[in-house]
Design an enzyme around this catalytic site. Structure first.
Site, PDB file in Angstrom:
ATOM      1  N   GLY B 171       0.831  -1.190   0.000  1.00  0.00           N
ATOM      2  CA  GLY B 171       0.000   0.000   0.000  1.00  0.00           C
ATOM      3  C   GLY B 171       0.866   1.242   0.000  1.00  0.00           C
ATOM      4  N   GLY B 172       0.422   2.256   0.737  1.00  0.00           N
ATOM      5  CA  GLY B 172       1.133   3.529   0.777  1.00  0.00           C
ATOM      6  C   GLY B 172       2.590   3.387   1.187  1.00  0.00           C
ATOM      7  N   GLY B 404      19.463   7.829 -33.585  1.00  0.00           N
ATOM      8  CA  GLY B 404      19.199   8.665 -32.423  1.00  0.00           C
ATOM      9  C   GLY B 404      19.968   8.191 -31.201  1.00  0.00           C
ATOM     10  N   ALA B 405      20.265   6.890 -31.163  1.00  0.00           N
ATOM     11  CA  ALA B 405      20.988   6.349 -30.017  1.00  0.00           C
ATOM     12  C   ALA B 405      22.386   6.956 -29.924  1.00  0.00           C
ATOM     13  CB  ALA B 405      21.058   4.834 -30.105  1.00  0.00           C
TER      14      ALA B 405
END
Lengths: 106, 514
Positions: B171-172, B404-405
């Site tokens: 949970g939190g 682009g790499a």
């Protein structure tokens, strides 16, 4: 933008039911599927350039099964389990997409 | 005599509280292969160095019969100590005390030690073993989590924050570790998720075990929430000690320089790369051929294996390595690889650790799933992180640097301080096969022997562009170095840039892609 979808019942974390719209991502989601180590799937699209096993062969963890050429690289696909080759579902030279079952072991 | 009496009373009180949930509960914890909260602190810190705060802390809750409940130390042990002589702050949740549940007093103890760590500029280590919020405390439990999250965010980039998941963290509670720098998990012991298997089954009708959903392996390999995976608590503590030896105590502290020593690797570094450029190899072998003692401390070893990140030392100095890994997915960039390296680059920059990038990538992973998963905004994190970093940035192009790499992997254009390339480097806008088909498409189509012309054109493109010389002519690559000179060159570059200072425009903060 007007919502053309239908409201559906949705059980939330606290157990209560809401009437709500689903996002298109939620509608298209695939149910969780446990990974079956005996089904060797491609994790990347590519071309099968070599096959090292045939049906009925015994294989161990690390036994080379085939070469999947992808992204300018010859990727050696090895068995991740001990077993016997039950089915080979790809051919040499075949171009396959991601998540294609290539070899089934038993 | 009165004082002696008082001292023995104090000791009795201390002993009673230090039993936590009691002998039976402690035994149960040990029987599950888990140490108790105090045993964990003892195992991690230098012997006898622990100094405890707020041992006698008490909750002030009266609802639901809580006024009759005694919760020793309110279920969390907090204090300071040393690891390899370096001061640290630590908190360790005690599962034997009401399941290690977090109430207001419990949270305030954690917040107090976190404030102390920030003020005194030392690492903060949190050992998580808790069933979650103490429901009887209502909104006070949520308030407690919020106070911890806030401090995690405020301390980020100032002091190292380490989370150790040694039990449930659901949970939190799971968000605090996610806000810290490094998360450690242990097989069969760590369990992290926001909603557990029972809720998932009731909402979606899908069955999954706790281990599959949020076990150690899952977070180390699939979700990327964990950075270090160990098979036992003991191994986990050794990993934490190793990590602390590489990083500074805060963003304005110097890292202790270790005695420089040569790599254990004595062979020919160039021979690690196969002659056939289509053959993969393990880039970690290259890293180990460069680092002192051939030591490499890998971060997120199991997640996004197509990229390798981690710490090593060169001439005694800590550096962060970011490398493409041809052994997995041909070393492509994808969503996970970009997330993993961007976070690591930002970590190194925040704590003034020079970054050495080893490049061998054919580009980005093509795929509908990648595009739909947002490879554009994930990949942009990498561009952002490299550009934003003002720490020393060195790139060595080992082999492929395509598309682009090439730009993304700490190119000159993103502000690299040094770019070196090996003579076998291939720096081009795309691979020779693809490029030849586009540029010479018409010629190939019209040729009598199409295959022969295609091959010739591929070769022509290769010779013209798939090499380091074009980039070197333009000053994008500073120098083409012989592989055997790599370590020597890196030592020189690191020495040269010791006093590097680069200023950025003043702003409140940037807006990195998320």
């Amino acid at each position: 933008m007007a919502e053309e979808k239908e409201l559906v019942d949705f059980v939330s974390e606290d157990g209560s039911t809401y009437q709500t719209y689903l996002t298109s991502k939620m509608e298209k989601r695939k149910a969780y599927k446990r990974i079956d180590l005996k089904k060797i799937e491609s994790v990347i699209p590519g071309t099968v350039t070599d096959l090292f096993v045939k049906e009925g062969d015994h294989v161990n963890i690390g036994t080379p099964l085939l070469v999947l050429e992808s992204m300018k690289m010859e990727n050696l696909i090895k068995s991740t389990v001990d077993g016997i080759v039950q089915n080979i579902l790809v051919k040499k030279g075949e171009h396959i997409s991601k998540s294609t079952v290539m070899v089934v072991l038993m | 005599m009165a004082m002696e009496n008082e001292i023995s009373k104090l000791r009795e009180r201390e002993a009673a509280v230090k039993l936590g949930g009691g002998e039976a509960a402690n035994k149960k914890q040990n029987d599950q292969g888990k140490l108790t909260a105090r045993q964990r602190i003892e195992a991690l810190l230098d012997e006898g160095s622990f100094f405890e705060y707020d041992l006698f802390a008490k909750h002030e809750v009266h609802n639901f019969g809580m006024d009759k409940k005694v919760l020793p130390s309110d279920g969390v042990v907090t204090g300071t100590g040393t690891i390899n002589g370096k001061p640290v702050c630590i908190f360790s949740q005690d599962f034997t005390v009401m399941g290690g549940s977090l109430g207001l007093t419990h949270a305030r103890k954690i917040a107090k030690i976190m404030d102390y760590a920030l003020k005194m500029k030392m690492p903060c280590i949190g050992i998580n073993d808790s069933g979650g919020a103490r429901i009887q405390e209502g909104v006070d439990a949520q308030a407690g989590y919020g106070e911890v999250f806030y401090r995690n965010a405020i301390s980020s980039g100032v002091i190292p924050q380490i989370s150790v998941i040694l039990g449930p963290c659901a949970g939190g509670a799971a968000y605090s570790p996610a806000l810290t720098d490094f998360v450690f998990v242990v097989e069969n012991i760590s369990k992290m998720f926001i909603t557990g298997p029972a809720v998932i089954e009731s909402v979606l009708g899908e069955k999954v075990t706790q281990e599959e959903l949020g076990g150690a392996r899952t977070h180390a390999e699939i979700s990327g929430n964990a950075h270090f995976y160990a098979l036992s608590e003991k191994d986990c503590f050794e990993q934490i000690k190793s990590l602390l030896s590489y990083i500074p105590s805060s963003n304005d502290a110097k890292i202790e320089k270790q005695t420089a020593c040569d790599p254990l690797f004595k062979g020919d570094i160039a021979s690690i790369i196969p002659n056939n450029t289509k053959q993969p190899y393990d880039v970690r072998a290259i890293i180990k051929a460069i680092t002192d003692n051939s030591e490499f401390f890998e971060v997120q070893e199991l997640f996004a294996k197509n990229t390798v990140v981690g710490f090593g030392r060169i001439d005694g100095q800590t550096v962060g390595f970011v490398a493409n890994q041809p052994l997995y997915l041909a070393g492509v960039l994808d969503c996970d690889a970009a997330d993993k390296s961007a976070k690591f680059i930002r970590y190194c920059d925040a704590f003034n650790i020079p970054i050495v990038t080893l490049e061998d990538t054919p580009g980005c992973l093509p795929g509908i799933d990648q595009e739909h998963a947002g490879v554009i905004r994930h990949g942009a994190k990498l561009l952002y992180a490299y550009s934003e970093a003002t720490v020393t940035k060195i790139t060595v192009i080992l082999r492929k640097a395509y598309g682009g790499a090439y730009v993304a992997m700490n190119s000159r254009h993103l502000g690299a301080d040094f770019v070196f390339a090996w003579p076998c480097a291939e720096i081009a806008v795309m691979g020779p096969e693809g490029a030849a088909n586009i540029i010479f498409g018409k010629e190939i189509k019209e040729a009598e022997d199409q295959e022969a012309v295609r091959k010739a054109k591929i070769q022509e493109y290769k010779e013209k562009f798939a090499n380091p010389y074009v980039a070197a002519e333009k000053g994008y690559v500073d120098a083409i170095i012989e592989p055997s000179q790599t370590r020597k060159t890196l030592i020189y570059a690191l020495k040269l840039s010791e006093n590097k200072s680069e200023l950025r425009p003043t702003k409140k903060h940037g807006l990195p892609p998320f």
